[in-house]
Motif scaffolding. Structure first.
Motif: not given
Length: 223
Positions: A61-62, A65, A93
């Motif tokens: 997810y990070e 992003r 995301y």
């Protein structure tokens, strides 16, 4: 050649994905977590990313992003998490597609091809080259007060070069981006289409030129 970044903390999955991607004409870069993936993105030219969710250091997810913040490439999340809540979070995301493990390799490949086709068409609606405007939505070119309609492959080739001024594309790159990885024709197809584009825009050299990079391929320069 289309270069795919595979990000998964399982080395067996990385190797499996690499095998199937390479069998279908893709070049592969591999990373074991999100941090390693970002380091690779800083150094290498990546056209598409296949990302797992659960990874150490920086999860999928990070990473989605961060890619959305700094890079303009399509993303496919490939994960064991099948619940709707995880899918929703993935799209929030920034992923463009979502597949669940275990996966069918053929489905992965046609999804990636669809992403590349879609992304190349919607990446830029309009490209301005001084007094020449390329409209990717209407497939029209506005130049010198006139509207031109080119054959589809010529238009797509010009738009691809114009989207990345000064970037050198090999003939193989252009074949895969414009004609697709399944194209089995002659590489000289690119040369023929470049020749036609140069002839059509010979009076627009104050706007842009398509240069031959000897032994490599072509690039477009905005004047």
């Amino acid at each position: 050649m289309i270069q795919v970044l595979v990000v998964d903390d399982n080395p067996n999955i990385r190797e499996l994905l690499s095998f199937h991607l390479q069998q279908n004409g893709f070049s592969v870069l591999k990373a074991g977590d999100g941090l390693e993936a970002l380091q690779t993105l800083e150094k290498e030219q990546v056209h598409l990313a296949v990302i797992d969710i659960m990874m150490p250091n920086k999860d999928g997810y990070e990473l989605c992003r961060d890619i959305r913040s700094y890079y303009d490439i399509p993303i496919l999340i490939l994960t064991a998490k099948a619940q709707l809540i995880y899918k929703e979070k993935g799209f929030l995301y920034g992923t463009d597609d979502y597949m669940v493990k275990p996966f069918e390799p053929k489905e992965l490949i046609f999804r990636l091809k669809a992403l590349l086709r879609r992304f190349n068409k919607i990446n830029l609606d309009c490209i301005q080259l001084n007094q020449t405007l390329i409209n990717r939505r209407s497939y029209e070119i506005h130049s010198d007060g006139k509207t031109m309609i080119l054959p589809l492959k010529e238009f797509e080739l010009l738009a691809q070069l114009a989207s990345f001024p000064n970037r050198v594309f090999t003939r193989g790159d252009l074949i895969q981006l414009i004609w697709g990885v399944d194209f089995d024709g002659d590489m000289r197809t690119v040369d023929v289409h470049i020749k036609r584009l140069r002839e059509r825009f010979s009076n627009r050299k104050n706007d842009f030129i398509i240069k031959t990079v000897r032994g490599i391929g072509y690039k477009l320069e905005v004047m």
